[in-house]
Write an enzyme that holds these catalytic residues in place. Structure first.
Site, PDB file in Angstrom:
ATOM      1  N   LYS A  70       0.810  -1.226   0.000  1.00 15.09           N
ATOM      2  CA  LYS A  70       0.000   0.000   0.000  1.00 15.09           C
ATOM      3  C   LYS A  70       0.834   1.262   0.000  1.00 15.09           C
ATOM      4  O   LYS A  70       0.362   2.333  -0.382  1.00 15.09           O
ATOM      5  CB  LYS A  70      -0.927   0.012   1.216  1.00 15.09           C
ATOM      6  CG  LYS A  70      -0.225  -0.057   2.563  1.00 15.09           C
ATOM      7  CD  LYS A  70      -1.216  -0.100   3.699  1.00 15.09           C
ATOM      8  CE  LYS A  70      -0.517  -0.328   5.040  1.00 15.09           C
ATOM      9  NZ  LYS A  70       0.002  -1.719   5.148  1.00 15.09           N
ATOM     10  N   HIS A 199       1.449  -3.130  15.130  1.00  9.61           N
ATOM     11  CA  HIS A 199       1.914  -2.022  14.299  1.00  9.61           C
ATOM     12  C   HIS A 199       1.887  -0.777  15.166  1.00  9.61           C
ATOM     13  O   HIS A 199       0.820  -0.333  15.587  1.00  9.61           O
ATOM     14  CB  HIS A 199       1.027  -1.843  13.070  1.00  9.61           C
ATOM     15  CG  HIS A 199       1.681  -1.036  11.976  1.00  9.61           C
ATOM     16  ND1 HIS A 199       2.161   0.229  12.170  1.00  9.61           N
ATOM     17  CD2 HIS A 199       1.937  -1.331  10.663  1.00  9.61           C
ATOM     18  CE1 HIS A 199       2.682   0.685  11.049  1.00  9.61           C
ATOM     19  NE2 HIS A 199       2.563  -0.241  10.122  1.00  9.61           N
ATOM     20  N   GLU A 275       6.750  -5.442   8.471  1.00 10.62           N
ATOM     21  CA  GLU A 275       5.967  -4.928   7.347  1.00 10.62           C
ATOM     22  C   GLU A 275       6.439  -3.530   6.945  1.00 10.62           C
ATOM     23  O   GLU A 275       5.661  -2.571   6.929  1.00 10.62           O
ATOM     24  CB  GLU A 275       4.486  -4.894   7.714  1.00 10.62           C
ATOM     25  CG  GLU A 275       3.922  -6.239   8.151  1.00 10.62           C
ATOM     26  CD  GLU A 275       2.541  -6.112   8.783  1.00 10.62           C
ATOM     27  OE1 GLU A 275       1.924  -5.027   8.653  1.00 10.62           O
ATOM     28  OE2 GLU A 275       2.086  -7.074   9.413  1.00 10.62           O
TER      29      GLU A 275
END
Length: 443
Positions: A70, A199, A275
């Site tokens: 993304k 996250h 990530e």
């Protein structure tokens, strides 16, 4: 040696540059010297992406990167990372499709959106993509019904003290409360949970939060082992790493390594992934915008136009284009003022209080305000660096203005490396292998 065109798989907007270290900067100079462009231009440096990957492997040797698609889904960037052997964090069926089309194996894909549509779940199941995140009981029951063979990763909440985009208010569960109850419920449903993710927030400014987040992951691991007799095997430390060319990752790497060493000291106990998105591509893109209009505001106290109070420019990109993340989110969080690059040949010139507006009719479309900048003329370029993260993917066509065009550059050495990686198994693309191959090419 002059640049030559090349194709990267099916991508044609790529130019191969001679191997000099400053060839990319020379190409930017050439573009500027060629004259004004009507539309903004994103210039991508694939060598920068490769350097970031090698640096990740050096500073985070225990952690496998799963690039967050993304952040920047440019085909050349995705193809480069696929060749280098990274995994991919995908948030939707279209993102998964784009990665599968590159020949990436399903085990290199994490379906990392905690909330998935039924068609997306069916698509993942039909293509053997088993690992996916969740953070609530409704999602757990949905997956148990639609994809009982999935391998789930529980997403817990642990927010950084300061971040460009806090994510915990939308995703993640309390590791010591709801998280443990979800572990119980998963066992009741017969669904396999393989690990825990978090996250800390996009663009985190708090490196130590990774250490404390890993401590929370340990709580869930211990509960699974002692109360449920289940051995978890995956830790996903998410994203949040800086990617600008003046923001090193070392402090984040040290906090992560300290957390792993204290709470997961045995490397054989768990697989650790991350990530990163902004880290990999933030510094890889330079925006070349041009001035389409100009105003000069004078200090009229004397009644004469003798002293410039402010200069205002209108450029062909802005907040509704590719500057939204780079500019607006930083201003909202009051982190620092944004100043465009001052070209080397202009650094000794007098500067003036400057405001730069984007091209749209919206008064929120301000690129920067009250910054010191040399005087420029209509048709001149204004250059912004560190535009690789969430630039093009968030751009709109508001007021009918087109998004930036893209030109990709790569050096001959890096191009040769990527070609040689095509037939190498991704598990073999270790730091030592990539570095030795690169040295052979350069020699």
């Amino acid at each position: 040696m002059t640049p030559k065109s090349g194709s990267f798989g099916k991508f044609g907007n790529l130019t191969i540059l001679p191997p000099e270290r400053d060839s990319f900067e020379k190409e930017i100079d050439r573009i500027i010297e060629a004259g004004t462009r009507e539309h903004p231009l994103h210039v991508i440096d694939l060598d920068d992406v490769v350097r970031k990957h090698l640096n990740w492997l050096r500073t985070m040797p225990r952690i496998t990167p799963f690039y967050a698609v993304k952040c920047n889904d440019d085909p050349a960037i995705l193809a480069t990372l696929a060749r280098l052997g990274t995994g991919f964090d995908c948030a939707s069926e279209p993102e998964i499709r784009s990665i599968l089309e590159l020949g990436v194996e399903p085990e290199r894909i994490l379906f990392a959106h905690p909330i998935k549509s039924l068609p997306a779940l069916a698509f993942a199941r039909s293509h053997g993509i088993r690992r996916m995140t969740f953070d609530n009981e409704f999602e757990l029951e949905k997956v148990a019904k639609e994809y009982p063979d999935a391998e789930l990763v529980l997403r817990i909440r642990h927010d950084a003290g300061r971040a460009l985009i806090p994510l915990g208010k939308k995703f993640g569960c309390n590791p010591r409360g709801e998280g443990l109850r979800l572990m119980d419920r998963a066992q009741e449903l017969g669904v396999k949970i393989i690990g825990v993710s978090f996250h800390v927030g996009c663009g985190s400014l708090d490196a130590d939060c990774f250490y404390h987040a890993i401590e929370s992951v340990r709580v869930v691991f211990d509960y699974a082992q002692s109360k449920l007799g289940t051995r978890l095997a995956l830790v996903d430390i998410g994203g949040g790493f800086p990617g600008d060319n003046d923001k090193p990752i070392q402090a984040y790497a040290e906090a992560v390594q300290r957390g792993l060493q204290e709470f997961f000291p045995n490397p054989e106990e768990v697989t650790v992934i991350a990530e990163p998105g902004r880290y990999y591509v933030g510094s890889a893109v330079t925006l070349l915008s041009t001035i389409q209009g100009k105003k000069v505001i004078y200090d009229d106290q004397s009644g004469e136009r003798k002293k410039i109070d402010q200069i205002i420019y209108f450029i062909n990109d802005g907040v509704f284009g590719t500057l939204f993340d780079w500019l607006s989110l930083r201003q909202i969080n009051d982190l620092h003022r944004i100043v465009p690059l001052i070209r080397p040949e202009r650094r000794n010139e007098a500067t003036f209080r400057t405001t730069i507006w984007g091209p749209t009719c919206n008064s929120n479309d301000m690129a920067c305000q009250d910054v010191d900048f040399p005087e420029h003329q209509i048709g001149d370029y204004i250059v912004f660096d560190n535009l690789g993260a969430y630039g093009m993917v968030l751009a709109t066509n508001f007021n009918g203005f087109p998004k930036a065009t893209v030109q990709v550059y790569v050096s001959e050495h890096t191009w040769t490396l990527l070609q040689q990686m095509a037939d190498i198994d991704w598990k073999e693309k270790t730091l030592s292998f990539l570095e030795s191959t690169y040295r052979q090419i350069q020699n």
